[in-house]
Design an enzyme around this catalytic site. Structure first.
Site: not given
Length: 806
Positions: A407, A456
Site C-alpha cells: 500500500h 497506488c
C-alpha cells in the site's frame, strides 16, 4: 625460499597488517614517510586527495591512516620485498624486524587443486602445493569432513576408482604449528554418459568479464574449467599468447593503454581443448565525470576546443557521434538492492502479490550480480532500520535499487510507503517518504539510484502535511519507475496459487536486458499499453534525469577502497547466513537430518528427514515444535509433507537433494523480530513393531540468529548514525552450527554425504573465510557456483482482483 619476495602484502594476515599500521601511525617516522618512499616507484605515486583521505581516517575512533595507506598498497599489488625495502629506507627498524619475522611464518599456496569432472571408475588426482620457511603439513577435507586415508595428508589426493560418494567440494589445509592457509575449493563431479554437458569432456565453469579501467589500475580476469586430467591454462591478448600467464587468474598490475584489446583463455589437457569467450578490456576514462573541462576561445573561425584537467587539449567530438557520456564502458563499484513486500496489513486490505513479486525480482537481480536483501511484512520501525542497513551497503559508484510492493500514496509530489502496522487513518508520520531516502542515498555518491514503486499513488485525504525533503543534488543518476500514474491505483493479477502484480508481470520480461535503465522501462510501459487487461486501468510512469547509458547489467569493478568493499560484503553476508545442515542421532537408533533453506531474507524453511531407522521401528517422523514467540509460524501449516502445504509457494521441492526421501517442512516468518537465538524442539514420534502405543523423544535445538535476524531491525537506529549494529560484532566465518541442550541424548554426526561437522569426533572447524561454499541444503544455493540461465517470463493471465494497493 624466494617466493615471499614477489608475494603481495595482501597475503599478510589482518593481525599483522593492524600491528604494522599501529607502528606506522606516528608523525616522526610513520605512514607519511613510507608514502614518500614508495612514491619513488611510479605506480605507487599517490595523489594528494588519496593521501588526504588517509589522513582523515584518524578522525574516526577506530580509524588508522597507516592502515588506509597499506590498503592502497594492497590494491596495487605491492610486494613484500618492496615494502620491506621501503621500511628500511625510512629506517623504521621496529616495523622492519616485525615484518621480517612475520614473513617467516607465512605459507604460500603455489598450486591450487582444480575442479574436475570424470566418469565412474576413473582416477582423479587433486594437487595442492605450498611453500614456506618450515616443514609443512597437509590435510584434505571433503566439505567439513577430514579425509583420513593414506593420501589425505599428502600434497596429492587420489580418488580411485571414482564413485558417486566422491562427488562434492574438496579443500586442502596447509599448516605449520598454529599457522595455516586453505587452498581454493575444488569441485569433483561425476559425469554420466547422458549428462556429460560438453561434447569435448572439458567443461568451462567461469568466463572472463569485459573490463573498463584507467591507467595504473590492476587488471584481473578469471577463467576456470572442470576436466580430468586437470585443465591447463594459456591466456591470449589480441590472439597473441601471454607466456607468463598460465593460471586460471590473469593479473596485470598498473595497466597502460598498451593493455587494451581482447583477451581469451585456452583451457586444455591431454585430450580436450576449449576457448573462453572474448573479454574486451578498455583503458581510459569511463564518462564525462572523469574529465574537468575548461572552454578555450580560439577566435571566431576556430572549432570549439576544451582542455582536460591534465592540461591536454581535446577537440569537441562530432555531434553525430555517440557522446562520451553514453559510452557503453560504464561500470558499478558494487550493486545492491533492497526489496520490501508488505502484504498482511493490520488495519488495511491484505494483499497477495508482493510475496511472488519480491521473489521473482530477487532471482532476476541476483543474475545481474546484485546483492539483494528481500523482506516481507515490515512494520514502521523495521522499515526504517532496513533502509538504514541498506544505506550501509552504498558507497561511491555503487548502484542502489529500492523496490517496494504494498500500500502507498502520493501527496504533493512525495511518495510514501505504508508499513503493515500503519493505523486506519495514517499520515506521513506513520509512513516512509521515498524522496527522503533518495536524499540519503545521494550522500553516498552512488553511481545509479533506481526506485521501483509498485503501489497506488492516489492522494491521502488524511494527510495535509507538506513534507520538506532534503535538497537533492544534481547528479543525473536517478530513475523512478512507478507502477501506475499519479492519482491512480495499482492492481494485482489473481491466479490459482500465486498472485502477481501487473507491474512485475511486465518488468520481469525486460529487466535483464542490456539496455539503459530508462530504455528498459520504456519497453515495459509499451507492453503494458498494448495489453487489453491494463489499457485504461494502469500505466507505468517513468521519471528520470539519467544522462549516461547506465544499465542494471553493467559489470562490477572493484572500488578504490578495498576496506569499504569488504565492509559492504560483510554487512550483506551477515543478513544471509543460514544454520548448517546437520544429522541428529536419537537413543532409539534413528538418524534425522535437519536442513534449512532461505525463501526470503526474513523467511526460512526448516525440514526434517529420516535418514536411518532400525528394522524394529515400523514408522517414525520428526516434527518441530516449541519455537520462540517472536517469530511467526502458522501451526496449521507446520510439519507438512510438501512445501505447498507448508505455505511456501516459491521454493522448488525437487531442487532439494534426495527428493525421494520423505520430508516434513515448517516455514518460519518474521525473522527480523527475533530478539534472541532461534530455539525449537525436534520431537521424534515412532512406533515399534507389534506395538500400538507411540513413543516420543524430544531434543531442544538452538541455531543462533539466522538470516536478517542478526541485524536486529526491531531496534531503533540513531538519527545520524549509519547503524546501531557494529560490524565488529559479526563473524560470518564463525556462524554456530545447531546446538543441543546439555541433558539431551542427541549428538551431531559427520555425515559422509553432507560433510557436516561432528560433535562426537575431532573434526576441525573450517572457516568460511576460506571461500567455503554454502553446503547447507538450500535450494537457492544449490549448485550456486554454476551460471544460471535467465528466468523465463510467464504470460499475463487471470483477472483483476478487487483489491488495490492504497
Amino acid at each position: 625460499m624466494e617466493e615471499w619476495r614477489l608475494s603481495s602484502i595482501g597475503t599478510l594476515s589482518e593481525e599483522v597488517l593492524n600491528k604494522l599500521a599501529k607502528m606506522l601511525d606516528n608523525a616522526s617516522c610513520g605512514w607519511r614517510q613510507l608514502a614518500k618512499a614508495v612514491a619513488e616507484e611510479p605506480r605507487f605515486c599517490y595523489s594528494e586527495s588519496e593521501l588526504t583521505s588517509c589522513s582523515l581516517q584518524a578522525l574516526s575512533p577506530t580509524g588508522s591512516s597507516a592502515l588506509s595507506l597499506l590498503a592502497l598498497l594492497v590494491d596495487r599489488s605491492c610486494s613484500l620485498d618492496f615494502l620491506l625495502s621501503c621500511l628500511k629506507k625510512i629506517d623504521h627498524q621496529e616495523a622492519s624486524v616485525y615484518l621480517t619475522a612475520a614473513v617467516k611464518e607465512l605459507i604460500w599456496i603455489t598450486v591450487h587443486p582444480q575442479s574436475q569432472q570424470a566418469s565412474a571408475g576413473s582416477r582423479v588426482v587433486l594437487t595442492c602445493k605450498a611453500a614456506g620457511f618450515h616443514r609443512l603439513s597437509y590435510q584434505w577435507f571433503k566439505g567439513n569432513k577430514e579425509i583420513l586415508d593414506e593420501t589425505g595428508c599428502t600434497p596429492e589426493l587420489a580418488l580411485c576408482p571414482l564413485a558417486s560418494v566422491h562427488q562434492g567440494y574438496y579443500i586442502c589445509r596447509v599448516s605449520h604449528g598454529e599457522n595455516c592457509v586453505f587452498s581454493q575449493w575444488a569441485h569433483v563431479r561425476l559425469v554420466h554418459s547422458a549428462d556429460s554437458g560438453s561434447a569435448s569432456g572439458l567443461r568451462v565453469i567461469q568466463q572472463p568479464w569485459p573490463k573498463t579501467l584507467s591507467d595504473g589500475d590492476t587488471l584481473v580476469l578469471e577463467c576456470r574449467a572442470e576436466a580430468n586430467p586437470p585443465a591447463q591454462y594459456q591466456w591470449y591478448h589480441n590472439m597473441e599468447p601471454l607466456s607468463q600467464h598460465k593460471t586460471p587468474s590473469l593479473r596485470i598490475p598498473c595497466v597502460t593503454t598498451a593493455h587494451r584489446g581482447q583477451y581469451r583463455c585456452k583451457m586444455f589437457n591431454l585430450y580436450h581443448e576449449e576457448w573462453s569467450k572474448p573479454a574486451t578490456v578498455t583503458i581510459g576514462p569511463t564518462s564525462l565525470a572523469d574529465i574537468s573541462w575548461v572552454e578555450i576561445d580560439r577566435g571566431q573561425d576556430s572549432q570549439p576546443m576544451h582542455r582536460s584537467a591534465s592540461g591536454s587539449v581535446m577537440q569537441t567530438p562530432d555531434q553525430s557521434a555517440e557522446p562520451l557520456g553514453f559510452s557503453k564502458d560504464l561500470y558499478a563499484t558494487d550493486k545492491v538492492a533492497l526489496l520490501i513486500g508488505n502484504m498482511n496489513y493490520v488495519h488495511h486490505t491484505e494483499l497477495c502479490a508482493p510475496m511472488s513479486d519480491v521473489h521473482e525480482l530477487t532471482n532476476l537481480l541476483r543474475q545481474m550480480d546484485f546483492k539483494v536483501v528481500s523482506l516481507l511484512d515490515l512494520n514502521w520501525q523495521e522499515m526504517h532500520s532496513a533502509v538504514t542497513e541498506f544505506l550501509l551497503l552504498l558507497d561511491k559508484g555503487v548502484y542502489g535499487l529500492l523496490y517496494f510492493a504494498g500500500h502507498g500514496y502520493e501527496n504533493y509530489g512525495n511518495s510514501f510507503m505504508v508499513p503493515i502496522d500503519a493505523p486506519a487513518s495514517y499520515t506521513s508520520d506513520h509512513c516512509l517518504c521515498v524522496q527522503n531516502i533518495l536524499t540519503r542515498m545521494q550522500e553516498k555518491e552512488t553511481g545509479l539510484n533506481v526506485f521501483l514503486l509498485d503501489m497506488c499513488r492516489k492522494r491521502n485525504p488524511n494527510d495535509d502535511a507538506v513534507i520538506q525533503t532534503g535538497l537533492l543534488k544534481v547528479t543525473a543518476n536517478i530513475v523512478f519507475g512507478y507502477a501506475t500514474c499519479v492519482d491512480a491505483e495499482a492492481y494485482e493479477v489473481k491466479k490459482e496459487d500465486v498472485s502477481n502484480g501487473i507491474f512485475i508481470n511486465f518488468l520481469k520480461q525486460h529487466v535483464c536486458e542490456d539496455e539503459k535503465v530508462t530504455v528498459m522501462l520504456d519497453r515495459v510501459a509499451e507492453d503494458m499499453g498494448r495489453c487489453v487487461l491494463t489499457r485504461g486501468r494502469q500505466a507505468l510512469e517513468l521519471r528520470s534525469n539519467l544522462s549516461e547509458r547506465r544499465s542494471l547489467t553493467d559489470p562490477i569493478r572493484n572500488s578504490d577502497c578495498p576496506a569499504a568493499s569488504s565492509a559492504r560484503n560483510l554487512q550483506w553476508a551477515v543478513a544471509h547466513v543460514l544454520p548448517e545442515s546437520c544429522v541428529l542421532q536419537f537413543e532409539c537408533g534413528v538418524s534425522v537430518q535437519l536442513g534449512f533453506a532461505a525463501e526470503f531474507s526474513n523467511v526460512m524453511v526448516i525440514y526434517t528427514r529420516i535418514l536411518e531407522q532400525p528394522s524394529e521401528i515400523v514408522s517414525c517422523s520428526a516434527q518441530l515444535t516449541d519455537f520462540n514467540v517472536d517469530v511467526d509460524i502458522d501451526l496449521k501449516q507446520s510439519n507438512q509433507e510438501s512445501l505447498l502445504e507448508a505455505g511456501s509457494l516459491l521454493l522448488i521441492e525437487e531442487s532439494l537433494p534426495s527428493p525421494d526421501v520423505p520430508s516434513l517442512y515448517t516455514r518460519i516468518q518474521s525473522l527480523q523480530r527475533l530478539r534472541s537465538e532461534l530455539t525449537f524442539t525436534v520431537c521424534l514420534h515412532y512406533r515399534y513393531y507389534n506395538m500400538e502405543e507411540e513413543v516420543q523423544e524430544r531434543h531442544p535445538v538452538t541455531v543462533g540468529k539466522p538470516l536478517v535476524s542478526k541485524l536486529n531491525l526491531h531496534e531503533p537506529r540513531l538519527p545520524l548514525s549509519a547503524s546501531l549494529v557494529s560490524l565488529d560484532n559479526f563473524s560470518v566465518t564463525k556462524f554456530s552450527p545447531p546446538t543441543f541442550a546439555s541433558g539431551s541424548s542427541s549428538t551431531q554426526s559427520c555425515d559422509a554425504e553432507t560433510g557436516r561437522k561432528s560433535a562426537t569426533t575431532d573434526c576441525p572447524t573450517i572457516s568460511k573465510s576460506a571461500n567455503m561454499p554454502e553446503e547447507t541444503d538450500c535450494p537457492e544455493l544449490y549448485d550456486c557456483d554454476m551460471p544460471q540461465p535467465l528466468v523465463a517470463s510467464k504470460s499475463l493471465s487471470g483477472q483483476f482482483s478487487d483489491m488495490c494497493r492504497f
